[in-house]
Design a protein around this motif. Structure first.
Motif, mmCIF file in Angstrom:
data_model
loop_
_atom_site.group_PDB
_atom_site.id
_atom_site.type_symbol
_atom_site.label_atom_id
_atom_site.label_comp_id
_atom_site.label_asym_id
_atom_site.label_seq_id
_atom_site.Cartn_x
_atom_site.Cartn_y
_atom_site.Cartn_z
ATOM 1 N N LEU A 83 0.663 -1.210 -0.004
ATOM 2 C CA LEU A 83 -0.042 0.072 0.086
ATOM 3 C C LEU A 83 0.831 1.373 -0.012
ATOM 4 C CD1 LEU A 83 -2.835 1.227 -0.082
ATOM 5 C CD2 LEU A 83 -2.801 0.962 2.674
ATOM 6 N N TRP A 84 1.976 1.297 0.919
ATOM 7 C CA TRP A 84 2.857 2.277 0.563
ATOM 8 C C TRP A 84 3.384 2.784 -0.862
ATOM 9 C CZ3 TRP A 84 7.962 3.565 -0.380
ATOM 10 C CH2 TRP A 84 8.460 4.839 0.207
ATOM 11 N N VAL A 85 3.836 1.471 -1.247
ATOM 12 C CA VAL A 85 4.074 1.611 -2.832
ATOM 13 C C VAL A 85 3.251 2.429 -3.578
ATOM 14 C CG1 VAL A 85 5.163 0.560 -4.780
ATOM 15 C CG2 VAL A 85 6.097 -0.110 -2.408
ATOM 16 N N ILE A 86 2.006 1.798 -3.503
ATOM 17 C CA ILE A 86 0.993 2.476 -4.292
ATOM 18 C C ILE A 86 0.638 3.766 -3.837
ATOM 19 C CG2 ILE A 86 -1.611 2.264 -4.827
ATOM 20 C CD1 ILE A 86 -1.367 -0.644 -4.123
ATOM 21 N N GLU A 87 0.605 4.045 -2.838
ATOM 22 C CA GLU A 87 0.362 5.601 -2.334
ATOM 23 C C GLU A 87 1.424 6.409 -2.705
ATOM 24 O OE1 GLU A 87 -1.320 4.329 2.044
ATOM 25 O OE2 GLU A 87 0.282 5.764 2.298
ATOM 26 N N ILE A 112 -9.272 10.585 -14.653
ATOM 27 C CA ILE A 112 -7.966 9.932 -14.035
ATOM 28 C C ILE A 112 -7.678 10.753 -12.899
ATOM 29 C CG2 ILE A 112 -5.517 9.327 -14.152
ATOM 30 C CD1 ILE A 112 -6.397 8.456 -17.258
ATOM 31 N N LEU A 113 -7.585 12.097 -13.268
ATOM 32 C CA LEU A 113 -7.113 13.222 -11.839
ATOM 33 C C LEU A 113 -8.146 12.972 -10.856
ATOM 34 C CD1 LEU A 113 -5.660 16.200 -13.717
ATOM 35 C CD2 LEU A 113 -4.493 14.743 -12.096
ATOM 36 N N ALA A 114 -9.429 12.708 -11.240
ATOM 37 C CA ALA A 114 -10.408 12.972 -10.066
ATOM 38 C C ALA A 114 -10.209 11.756 -9.173
ATOM 39 C CB ALA A 114 -11.893 12.890 -10.565
ATOM 40 N N ILE A 115 -9.835 10.614 -9.689
ATOM 41 C CA ILE A 115 -9.726 9.307 -8.936
ATOM 42 C C ILE A 115 -8.551 9.453 -8.289
ATOM 43 C CG2 ILE A 115 -9.210 6.804 -8.997
ATOM 44 C CD1 ILE A 115 -11.220 7.047 -11.621
ATOM 45 N N LEU A 116 -7.319 9.837 -8.793
ATOM 46 C CA LEU A 116 -6.172 9.933 -8.584
ATOM 47 C C LEU A 116 -5.871 10.961 -7.145
ATOM 48 C CD1 LEU A 116 -3.416 9.353 -10.939
ATOM 49 C CD2 LEU A 116 -4.516 7.759 -9.510
#
Ligand code: HEM
Length: 188
Positions: A83-87, A112-116
């Motif tokens: 999860l750290w790597v994903i964050e 994409i921006l909204a989700i990220l």
């Protein structure tokens, strides 16, 4: 240097150092004598002392300790490193995607921006809630409310951003319009 800091220093947690401390403490406890150079033999095998005396040796005089909460036994172990790597990956992706989205406004980049952005701010706010709204300070209820508010805010943010994308001009165009309003009022 505080004793606790000193004991946590690598030299103190070193196995050879721990053994030496253990030997000194055991020798002192079983003989009741002060530790002066002439009275202290260079090697005192622990097994020779344990069992020959009724006094329990201090075998854990240097012990590592943790300040974080001990994991509950019924809790399944989680791999937080993924999860750290994903964050961090999401944070890194925002660096090129925010300017790109603003340069080429379209629904795909906006989505994409909204989700990220929502995911990134959710993790940031959740970390703040977990770190600062602690059960030991606020009791058992308020931390749960704080986490609930983080979820509510994130759902509202994602919903609001997708509303702007589908029913209005989109995220990038909204930002560009705000910038143009600012520069127009500046010129007037
Ligand atoms: C290029 C864009 C961005 C980058 C590179 C970025 C990067 C970061 C980094 C590295 C952290 C620290 C994470 C940590 O402590 O482990 C952070 C925290 C945070 N970010 Fe961003 N961020 C960006 C945009 C945004 C945006 C657009 C929002 C919200 C709309 C946001 C909200 C937050 C929040 C709420 C935190 C937590 C603050 C804290 O821990 O004190 N970020 N960001």
């Amino acid at each position: 240097m505080a004793l606790s800091t000193f004991l946590r220093a690598p030299v103190c947690t070193n196995q050879a150092f721990s053994k030496q401390i253990m030997r000194l403490a055991t020798f002192s406890a079983t003989n009741g004598s002060s530790l002066t150079a002439p009275t202290l033999p260079s090697v005192v095998p622990l097994k020779n002392i344990v069992g020959k005396s009724d006094i329990a040796p201090i075998t854990n005089s240097v012990r590592s300790f943790r300040t974080s909460a001990v994991r509950m036994s019924d809790e399944k172990p989680h791999d937080h490193s993924k999860l750290w790597v994903i964050e961090k990956g999401v944070s890194a992706l925002l660096v090129p995607l925010i300017p790109l989205g603003l340069l080429v406004p379209n629904k795909l980049f906006d989505s994409i921006l909204a989700i990220l952005i929502t995911a990134h701010s959710f993790w940031g706010l959740e970390a703040i809630a977990v770190d600062y709204v602690r059960a030991s300070i606020f009791g058992p209820v308020i931390p749960k409310i704080a986490i609930g508010l983080v979820y509510l805010l994130s759902i509202a943010t994602l919903g609001g951003l997708f509303y702007v994308i589908s029913h209005d001009v989109g995220i990038a165009n909204t930002v560009r319009q705000l910038w143009s309003v600012k520069s127009n009022s500046h010129n007037a």
